[in-house]
Design an enzyme around this catalytic site. Structure first.
Site, PDB file in Angstrom:
ATOM      1  N   SER A  23       0.834  -1.213   0.000  1.00  0.00           N
ATOM      2  CA  SER A  23       0.000   0.000   0.000  1.00  0.00           C
ATOM      3  C   SER A  23       0.865   1.258   0.000  1.00  0.00           C
ATOM      4  CB  SER A  23      -0.882   0.016   1.247  1.00  0.00           C
ATOM      5  OG  SER A  23      -1.841  -1.011   1.178  1.00  0.00           O
ATOM      6  N   GLY A  95      -5.960  -4.102  -7.890  1.00  0.00           N
ATOM      7  CA  GLY A  95      -7.104  -3.270  -7.559  1.00  0.00           C
ATOM      8  C   GLY A  95      -6.681  -1.924  -6.989  1.00  0.00           C
ATOM      9  N   ARG A 123     -13.716  -7.491 -10.815  1.00  0.00           N
ATOM     10  CA  ARG A 123     -13.915  -6.780  -9.537  1.00  0.00           C
ATOM     11  C   ARG A 123     -14.729  -5.507  -9.723  1.00  0.00           C
ATOM     12  NH1 ARG A 123      -8.341  -6.719  -6.401  1.00  0.00           N
ATOM     13  NH2 ARG A 123      -9.758  -6.089  -4.719  1.00  0.00           N
ATOM     14  N   SER A 168     -13.565   0.831   2.899  1.00  0.00           N
ATOM     15  CA  SER A 168     -12.583   0.623   1.834  1.00  0.00           C
ATOM     16  C   SER A 168     -11.582   1.759   1.766  1.00  0.00           C
ATOM     17  CB  SER A 168     -13.272   0.497   0.475  1.00  0.00           C
ATOM     18  OG  SER A 168     -12.295   0.550  -0.549  1.00  0.00           O
ATOM     19  N   GLN A 170      -9.323   1.895  -0.423  1.00  0.00           N
ATOM     20  CA  GLN A 170      -9.124   2.238  -1.840  1.00  0.00           C
ATOM     21  C   GLN A 170     -10.120   3.299  -2.283  1.00  0.00           C
ATOM     22  OE1 GLN A 170      -9.156  -1.459  -4.028  1.00  0.00           O
ATOM     23  NE2 GLN A 170      -7.196  -2.099  -3.179  1.00  0.00           N
ATOM     24  N   ASP A 321      -6.783  -8.223   4.556  1.00  0.00           N
ATOM     25  CA  ASP A 321      -6.062  -9.097   3.624  1.00  0.00           C
ATOM     26  C   ASP A 321      -5.510 -10.360   4.295  1.00  0.00           C
ATOM     27  OD1 ASP A 321      -6.490  -7.397   1.481  1.00  0.00           O
ATOM     28  OD2 ASP A 321      -4.654  -6.259   1.828  1.00  0.00           O
TER      29      ASP A 321
HETATM   30  C1  S3P Z   1      -5.641  -1.426   0.022  1.00  0.00           C
HETATM   31  C2  S3P Z   1      -6.888  -1.485   0.586  1.00  0.00           C
HETATM   32  C3  S3P Z   1      -7.642  -2.738   0.788  1.00  0.00           C
HETATM   33  C4  S3P Z   1      -6.735  -3.963   0.669  1.00  0.00           C
HETATM   34  C5  S3P Z   1      -5.796  -3.874  -0.502  1.00  0.00           C
HETATM   35  C6  S3P Z   1      -4.924  -2.635  -0.402  1.00  0.00           C
HETATM   36  C7  S3P Z   1      -4.982  -0.120  -0.139  1.00  0.00           C
HETATM   37  O1  S3P Z   1      -8.642  -2.837  -0.198  1.00  0.00           O
HETATM   38  O2  S3P Z   1      -7.516  -5.135   0.553  1.00  0.00           O
HETATM   39  O3  S3P Z   1      -4.971  -5.012  -0.559  1.00  0.00           O
HETATM   40  O4  S3P Z   1      -3.772  -0.075  -0.416  1.00  0.00           O
HETATM   41  O5  S3P Z   1      -5.668   0.907   0.005  1.00  0.00           O
HETATM   42  P1  S3P Z   1     -10.135  -2.235   0.000  1.00  0.00           P
HETATM   43  O6  S3P Z   1     -10.067  -0.775   0.038  1.00  0.00           O
HETATM   44  O7  S3P Z   1     -10.892  -2.727  -1.217  1.00  0.00           O
HETATM   45  O8  S3P Z   1     -10.622  -2.886   1.266  1.00  0.00           O
END
Ligand code: S3P
Length: 438
Positions: A23, A95, A123, A168, A170, A321
């Protein structure tokens, strides 16, 4: 496909240093690409997901250069100055790259096509399309709001105040990154806290970002747009999500004692350590310190007799995760482990609830799948039987690594259909494992 059988092993012994946090690595390249001047990054994760981000930032004008192992420089273009990419941005399996970059593009006067592999193309992207549309961006997405999609950024974008409908990081980060080039103040309300690396790093680069808690206890994060970012020197701490595979392996394999150096222990990420301790795991924090603005320690992990527990759903975002590998620990613990509140796991690189239920059952574990979790009855420390056939990993690195750990703690070994996806987040996983079992 590259199948591999992970065979039972004796004690794991030694010390390892896991690669940089995924991240934080993504964010250091993205923010470096938006600062004017040179950002220096050390400890960067050189996994395929992060390389997808680096390639995309190059395609939009930044100069991203590898200068040594884990050492990179990023010469940014400045907020507002991303260039129109000439070809589709290939997000591979990632993602995080997709959703965060959609945020960046959404407030720039450019159009970008996002493509990805078979896993990523299943996704849901509606969760970022919705808020970014409110900010003025427009989208032509594949059915169900999926990749491939074309995003036309808004110029100027409109600031929004957005309450996250799911936990989330993300989605939160996509909106905050869009807010960087949006005049005025963009606000994200987060009822359930998720990883806060974006907030920490945006501040570190000089963005005007505030975090408050409202009357209901929700986090209210606001960023002032048309920001100017200053280049930084960033040391990326080790990834707790990668460390988790070796923490569980050392806990479940008798006689093991492993020191895992430089593990990031940001409270929004470290839930796995807390839950494994509740199960009776011996995980000692040695030499706690700060690296790159994040809490870090070395973890000394010793084999322990684990007990099943009810995992508090409130901790889910802090270890979202790590459930696949926690399920492996539960399958080897004494008694029943119950997990609930895991609906987000169904939209990760694979449906991790159902894929792990099938995989663990095939390896001889006692597992029941519910709508939002798994109920696992452990062996009480006895090894799992192992597999006859091959586990389907569905292009999901964490399924492959989790079932590798299950194989180490089995009688017959566990065969996974494809280890290649491990390179998205942890290219040296197999080498490190060999070092500890030698
Ligand atoms: C992440 C957020 C998480 C995590 C992903 C990395 C990030 O996803 O599962 O591996 O770096 O912001 P979500 O925001 O979909 O939960």
């Amino acid at each position: 496909m590259r199948p591999r059988r992970f065979l039972p092993t004796g004690p794991l012994k030694g010390r390892i240093r896991v690669p940089g946090d995924k991240s934080i690595s993504h964010r250091s390249i993205m923010l470096g690409a938006l600062a004017v001047g040179e950002t220096k990054v050390t400890g960067l994760l050189e996994g395929e997901d992060v390389l997808s981000t680096a390639a995309a930032m190059r395609a939009m004008g930044a100069t991203v250069t590898r200068t040594g192992e884990g050492a990179w420089t990023v010469n940014g273009v400045g907020v507002g100055a991303l260039l129109q990419p000439e070809a589709p941005l290939d997000m591979g399996n990632s993602g995080t790259s997709t959703r965060l970059l959609m945020g960046l593009v959404a407030s720039h006067p450019i159009t970008a096509t996002f493509i990805g592999d078979g896993s990523l193309s299943k996704r849901p992207m509606g969760r970022v399309i919705d808020p970014l549309s409110e900010m003025g961006a427009s989208f032509e997405a594949s059915e169900g709001g999926r990749l491939p999609l074309i995003l036309k950024g808004a110029s100027p974008a409109v600031p929004i105040r957005y309450r996250l409908p799911m936990a989330s990081a993300q989605v939160k980060s996509a909106i905050l990154l869009a807010g960087l080039n949006t005049p005025g103040i963009t606000t994200v309300i987060e009822p359930v806290p998720t990883r806060d690396h974006s907030e920490r790093m945006l501040r570190g680069f000089g963005a005007d970002l505030t975090v408050e808690t409202d009357a209901d206890g929700a986090r209210v994060i606001s960023i002032r747009g048309e920001a100017e970012l200053e280049p930084q020197t960033i040391e990326v701490p080790g990834d707790p999500s990668s460390a988790a595979f070796f923490i569980v392996a050392a806990l479940v394999i008798p006689g093991s004692e492993v020191l895992i150096e430089n593990v990031g222990l940001n409270p929004t990420r470290a839930g796995i350590v807390e839950v494994l301790r509740q199960m009776g795991g011996s995980i000692e924090e040695v030499n706690p310190r700060e690296v790159g603005g994040e809490p870090v320690a070395d973890l000394l992990v010793r084999h322990s007799a684990l007990k099943g527990i009810d995992v508090d759903p409130a901790i889910v975002p802090a270890m979202v995760d790590e459930f696949p590998v926690l399920f492996v620990a539960a399958a080897l613990a004494e008694g029943v482990t119950t997990t609930t509140g895991l609906e987000e796991l169904r939209v990760k690189e694979s449906d991790r609830i159902s894929v792990m239920a099938t995989a663990l059952a095939a390896a001889g574990a006692t597992v029941r799948e519910t709508e939002d979790g798994l109920i696992i009855t452990g062996t009480g420390g006895e090894p799992l039987v192992g597999t006859n056939g091959t586990i389907a990993t569905h292009l999901d690195h964490r399924i492959a690594m989790s079932m590798a750990v299950a194989g180490l703690a089995s009688r017959a070994g566990v065969e996974v259909d494809d280890v290649r996806p491990i390179a998205t987040s942890f290219p040296v996983f197999e080498t490190m494992l060999e070092g500890l079992t030698a």
